[in-house]
Design a protein around this motif. Sequence first.
Motif, PDB file in Angstrom:
ATOM      1  N   ILE A   1     -21.432 -98.389  36.592  1.00 37.69           N
ATOM      2  CA  ILE A   1     -20.628 -99.284  37.415  1.00 37.69           C
ATOM      3  C   ILE A   1     -21.167-100.718  37.311  1.00 37.69           C
ATOM      4  O   ILE A   1     -20.111-101.543  37.269  1.00 37.69           O
ATOM      5  CB  ILE A   1     -20.309 -98.635  38.656  1.00 37.69           C
ATOM      6  CG1 ILE A   1     -19.482 -97.349  38.700  1.00 37.69           C
ATOM      7  CG2 ILE A   1     -19.604 -99.759  39.474  1.00 37.69           C
ATOM      8  CD1 ILE A   1     -19.352 -96.613  39.968  1.00 37.69           C
TER       9      ILE A   1
ATOM     10  N   SER B   1     -19.171-103.738  35.559  1.00 35.44           N
ATOM     11  CA  SER B   1     -18.803-104.961  36.441  1.00 35.44           C
ATOM     12  C   SER B   1     -19.564-106.199  36.020  1.00 35.44           C
ATOM     13  O   SER B   1     -18.856-107.288  36.062  1.00 35.44           O
ATOM     14  CB  SER B   1     -19.195-104.534  38.057  1.00 35.44           C
ATOM     15  OG  SER B   1     -20.569-104.756  38.143  1.00 35.44           O
TER      16      SER B   1
ATOM     17  N   ILE C   1     -16.348-104.938  43.158  1.00 37.18           N
ATOM     18  CA  ILE C   1     -16.514-103.504  42.815  1.00 37.18           C
ATOM     19  C   ILE C   1     -15.720-102.692  43.917  1.00 37.18           C
ATOM     20  O   ILE C   1     -16.242-102.812  44.910  1.00 37.18           O
ATOM     21  CB  ILE C   1     -17.784-103.138  42.644  1.00 37.18           C
ATOM     22  CG1 ILE C   1     -18.540-103.830  41.550  1.00 37.18           C
ATOM     23  CG2 ILE C   1     -17.971-101.619  42.210  1.00 37.18           C
ATOM     24  CD1 ILE C   1     -19.919-103.598  41.272  1.00 37.18           C
TER      25      ILE C   1
ATOM     26  N   VAL D   1     -18.925-105.188  47.207  1.00 39.07           N
ATOM     27  CA  VAL D   1     -18.441-103.851  47.130  1.00 39.07           C
ATOM     28  C   VAL D   1     -17.300-103.500  48.210  1.00 39.07           C
ATOM     29  O   VAL D   1     -17.632-103.602  49.513  1.00 39.07           O
ATOM     30  CB  VAL D   1     -19.354-102.851  47.234  1.00 39.07           C
ATOM     31  CG1 VAL D   1     -18.974-101.317  47.068  1.00 39.07           C
ATOM     32  CG2 VAL D   1     -20.615-103.283  46.208  1.00 39.07           C
TER      33      VAL D   1
END
Length: 274
Positions: free
Chosen positions: A227, A231, A239, A269
Amino acid sequence: MKKILIPTDFSKYADEAIEVGAEIAKKNDCEIILIHMLELPGQMNDALTGATSIPEVMLFKRKAEETLKNIKNRPYLQGIKVTEVVRLDGAYHGINNYIKQHDMDLIVMGSHGASGINEIIIGSNTEKVVRQSETPVLVIKNKINNFKIQNIIFASDFSKEIKKPFQKMLDFTKLFEAKLNLVMICTPNSFKSTSAARKIVTDFVADFDMPEYSFEIYNENNIEKGIINYSNEKDADLIAFCTHGRTGLNHFFAGSISEDLVNHATKPVLTFRI
């Protein structure tokens, strides 16, 4: 989106979250609730029933209220409805209780992350909120001078259980008119062929009114690293991820990818609890 909760411990990390929260509030005409949990020293907390402790407790409370009022008067909060709340409670428990008692649309929190033994045993208040909150949590890791969400990464296995939080994520995406990048991270322990992965995602999104989006498969040794690397390659602004909210021994042994991201990712996030 009507109400944004922003917990603050008056640190620079909390200030960075407040600035981001202010930009979101201005864009969507939201109210901001600034909340500070006044964690008293253990010996004072034990003596709360004693008369001698009350004046000192009230002094701490007044100081916290004054600090919140000073924050409220910062230029970037002008024109936004801001409510200040001070509660005598532990940080995590107080925030969690407030969330349960009030209808919040988004929580914005700052975090410096955790590592090593602190990550395993203690964890941060932010990741505890991420684990338990049924309200979406936006975690800010670094100062952002001009917060814009134009490119969102949403990583998932696209199982049926995430359909409800996925709709919340779509609402957030549409709110910011952002491009959505769906990604399935394939690891040695969770390998899927390209055709199988595409079918899973095609069937999954068929139930939603989708904005502009793309889908890719990304191979990596573990999901967290996949991830973060994906990203970075996509230069994502955000994210997004779903969390199971595990607790107790189940959480200790299984861990949480969302908490790992909160600790280790440098980008903001956004988490949604399943």
